[in-house]
Structures are given as structure tokens and as C-alpha cells.
Write an enzyme that holds these catalytic residues in place. Structure first.
Site, mmCIF file in Angstrom:
data_model
loop_
_atom_site.group_PDB
_atom_site.id
_atom_site.type_symbol
_atom_site.label_atom_id
_atom_site.label_comp_id
_atom_site.label_asym_id
_atom_site.label_seq_id
_atom_site.Cartn_x
_atom_site.Cartn_y
_atom_site.Cartn_z
ATOM 1 N N ASP A 124 4.551 -8.125 -2.035
ATOM 2 C CA ASP A 124 5.547 -8.114 -3.107
ATOM 3 C C ASP A 124 5.377 -6.905 -4.011
ATOM 4 O OD1 ASP A 124 3.123 -9.424 -3.979
ATOM 5 O OD2 ASP A 124 4.168 -10.042 -5.799
ATOM 6 N N GLU A 172 1.609 -11.724 -5.290
ATOM 7 C CA GLU A 172 0.419 -11.247 -6.001
ATOM 8 C C GLU A 172 0.771 -10.804 -7.401
ATOM 9 O OE1 GLU A 172 -2.495 -8.193 -7.471
ATOM 10 O OE2 GLU A 172 -0.337 -7.987 -7.036
#
Length: 387
Positions: A71, A133
Site C-alpha cells: 500500500d 502498513e
């Protein structure tokens, strides 16, 4: 495919944390399938996102994990001069959201797959890709829960967050919390009859500042970190309806970033105790239904890997440097370490470019990461020959 070509494909997927990462994960799965590398996907509850875990070599012994998150942070409101989800090369730099943090590393890992497959390895190499994350190291937790159940848990992990390929053995932990202050509204002309939630929130924020000052005490510092002490800060606050109404509600979010040997929960409890002993009694003396409530938003532990560990020795050999350092930002490394997988953080690019408009990684940094992974492959082959 070269790491740069793979990076171009990865940047083309908008994997902002609010979006799905499945297109990128499917791309990686198909890439690995072309090289006959099996992988497994670990989905979130609504199957909109997934972690990926793949193994090169035999899985009957502990191996090395090459880990990264898929991400990226949003580009909203940032003044980009190049398309953020399209790789742009200019003046020796590769621009695009995630080039530094941290799709550049993932691209290098995938580009290393043919070399890892070329000869038997003494230790297997695992590829671990996670989701979310950037919003609290959320996705990797289900992946780690799966690894913890296995008989041959990985022996060590290299997380490729951008460190300019300098080996990092330590970073701070983080606890993010929300404080909701419930007051009592009234006309501002009769302010003493109400409970001003904003003013009591301000009192709590002031106490946070005093806690932060105490954390700077010399005996609590660790010179390996910058800053060398744990920190607290308030990042978001909201409350009030109109100037002539005593506000009944106020909310603020704060974070605690701790040195690896300090307890973030214990620091938060200092504020909670102050609230219950000093603030709430004053509020409830005016209105019994007023009060203060705390809730956790996210957290991850710090990292402090032993410089004499096998993980540290291996990354030193691959980087050609045993000069280890620390970083201020957090990673998933503390979570790997917490289940007994010693972890080093080392990847291409710099966090000075991460999260910013026109994020980039240099062509040279990407090439240097390719070389580091080539040395890792060589090291694991040499281990095989020595066996």
C-alpha cells in the site's frame, strides 16, 4: 524483466491504503507462476485485500524473508508535476507514488527471482507482501499469525523500507490513541453552568506536553536514535458547534513514539490516570454525565535487533557494511521480531522522498538494490556449497 520494468508495472496500480491491492497481488502471483514459484494469499475479512507469501527453495527448514508492503499513501492535494501512478524517468530519477516507499524494493525482489531459482539454496527465500502498513501495520498481522503456526518459522527477515541501502537494526514503536471528551452544552453567556469539552481537552493536551518533557530526561535517552528520546504529540483535534455555545464534545488524536525498550501503554496510562484523578472530577462536579474516554487507534512495537545476530551478519555481508543505524519512522519489523524472527530494515531510496509529491527513487539506488540481492543469492549459494 528488469527491476525498472517491474517497477513501472507496480506503480501503475493505485494501491492507496483506502483502495484494494488485489490487482497488484494478482500481478505478482502471475509473475511468480510464470517462474513456477508457488504462493499463497491471505485475505482480509471481506476479501478486498490480501497478503502474499511465496517460497523459493525447499520449505523444510528456516529461511530468509524478503518483506515489503504494497500500500501507498494518498496523493490527494499534493502538487505533483508528473502522473503519480505512472512511472516517469527524468535526470536519473524514477518518479511515481511508491517508488521509494516501497515498490522499488518489491520490484528488485521480483527481478531477483530467476537468479534465486538458478541453483539450489542452503536456505529457502520467502517473499512476503502485506497490505495496510501505512495505516497501522494491519495486514501483516494475519500473515505473521500464519507463519507462527508453522514448524519451520523463518530464521530472519529483511524489510525493504527506504534506507538508502544502509542496514537499520532499530526503530521506535508507536501507539496512536483517540481521546473523546464529553462535556455539557449551554449558552456561552452562562458558561460556568456548562462543561467546556474543548477547555478540558486542552488541559489533557497540556499534560501530554508535560509527559513529553519528562521523557526527555537524560537517563531515558538512547543516543542511537534521532531524536534520542520517546515523543508524544497531538495531531488532530475537533470540537465545538458555535462560538456562543459551550462545546459539549471535543476529540483529539495523539501518538506516542517510544524507544524500543520503553512501554507506550505505560506512557498512555499516565495521561489516563491524570484524566481520572485531575480532570474528570472537576467536570462531573458540574455535570455528572460528563467524562473522558480513551481508545486505541493503532500500534506497532519498536525494533532493536542484536548487531551480532545472523540477520545482522547476513545483511552486513550483502551490503558490504557493518555500520548499522536506526531510523525514526516505524516498520513492520517489530512485529516480525516479536514472533522470534530477527529483522533488519534495508531498502533503496530515502524516506526524505516518501509520502511527498513527486516521490522518486534514483536509478542508481534501484541498481544498487539489485546488486545487494545478487550478493544475497551468492551468499546463500556459497552456504549450499559449504554444507
Amino acid at each position: 524483466m528488469s527491476s525498472q520494468a517491474i517497477l513501472a508495472a507496480l506503480i501503475g496500480f493505485d494501491t492507496t491504503s483506502r483502495e484494494s491491492n488485489l490487482q497488484l497481488i494478482e500481478f505478482v502471483r502471475d509473475f511468480l507462476a510464470e517462474h513456477q514459484v508457488p504462493c499463497e494469499l491471505i485475505f482480509n475479512d471481506d476479501r478486498s485485500k490480501a497478503n502474499l507469501f511465496a517460497t523459493i527453495g525447499t520449505d523444510d527448514r528456516p529461511g530468509v524473508v524478503l518483506s515489503g508492503h504494497t500500500d501507498v499513501v494518498p496523493v490527494d492535494g499534493q502538487p505533483w508535476t508528473v502522473p503519480p501512478f505512472e512511472l516517469t524517468e527524468k535526470d536519473g530519477k524514477l518518479y511515481g507514488r511508491g517508488t521509494a516507499d516501497m515498490k522499488g524494493y518489491i520490484a528488485c525482489v521480483l527481478a531477483a527471482v530467476p537468479g534465486l531459482l538458478a541453483l539450489p539454496l542452503r536456505m529457502p527465500v520467502h517473499i512476503a507482501l502485506s497490505y495496510d502498513e501505512e495505516v497501522g501495520c494491519l495486514g501483516v498481522r494475519s500473515l505473521l499469525a500464519e507463519l507462527e503456526r508453522r514448524a519451520n518459522k523463518p530464521a530472519l527477515c529483511i524489510i525493504g523500507e527506504p534506507t538508502e541501502l544502509k542496514p537499520v537494526l532499530g526503530h521506535k514503536g508507536k501507539l496512536a490513541m483517540r481521546c473523546d471528551v464529553q462535556g455539557a452544552a449551554c449558552h456561552s453567556a452562562y458558561a460556568p453552568q456548562g462543561v467546556n469539552a474543548i477547555e478540558y481537552a486542552a488541559e489533557l493536551i497540556g499534560e501530554l506536553g508535560r509527559i513529553g518533557t519528562r521523557l526527555r530526561a537524560g537517563h531515558l535517552q538512547d543516543a542511537r536514535f534521532d531524536p534520542p528520546f520517546s515523543t508524544v504529540q497531538t495531531g488532530v483535534i475537533s470540537g465545538g458547534k458555535a462560538l456562543n455555545i459551550v462545546p459539549a464534545d471535543c476529540r483529539f488524536d495523539f501518538e506516542i513514539r517510544t524507544l524500543p525498550d520503553q512501554d507506550a501503554q505505560g506512557i498512555a496510562q499516565q495521561l489516563q490516570q491524570y484524566a481520572q484523578e485531575q480532570v474528570v472530577p472537576k467536570m462531573q462536579a458540574v455535570n455528572a454525565r460528563s467524562g473522558v474516554r480513551f481508545s486505541a487507534l493503532s500500534s506497532y512495537p519498536g525494533l532493536a535487533t542484536d548487531e551480532h545476530s545472523d540477520a545482522a551478519k547476513l545483511i552486513a555481508e550483502c551490503c558490504g557494511s557493518s555500520e548499522f543505524t536506526t531510523v525514526a519512522f516505524g516498520t513492520e519489523g517489530g512485529l516480525f521480531d516479536a514472533i522470534g524472527i530477527p529483522t533488519v530494515v534495508c531498502g533503496p531510496g530515502s524516506m526524505d522522498q516518501g509520502h511527498k509529491p513527486d516521490e522518486f527513487v534514483s536509478v542508481e539506488q534501484l541498481a544498487a538494490c539489485d546488486r545487494m540481492l545478487e550478493r544475497l543469492t551468492l551468499t546463500l549459494r556459497l552456504l549450499h556449497r559449504r554444507a
